[in-house]
Design a protein around this motif. Structure first.
Motif: not given
Length: 66
Positions: A16-41
């Motif tokens: 979809x041509x989106x970055x993780x940062x863009x998804x964080x902002x668009x979805x309203x999730x925290x950067x902490x949650x995105x970090x957890x996703x990135x680590x497979x937590x």
């Protein structure tokens, strides 16, 4: 116990041509949650629901249980 993979999510973001940062902002999730996703937590289902709503997709399109 199974292992949760979010590789499908990151592939969908690329498609979809989106970055993780863009998804964080668009979805309203925290950067902490995105970090957890990135680590497979584990993250709360409400986080995954916000992502699905933002990307207009189903849970099976962003999460895989291995």
């Amino acid at each position: 116990m199974g292992y949760v993979s979010y590789e499908k999510l990151f592939k969908l973001l690329d498609k979809k041509g989106l970055t993780r940062t863009e998804l964080t902002k668009l979805s309203g999730i925290s950067t902490n949650m995105m970090a957890k996703l990135g680590k497979g937590e584990s993250v709360h289902i409400s986080v995954l629901c916000k992502i699905c709503k933002t990307l207009d997709c189903g849970l099976d399109e962003i999460v895989e249980i291995l």
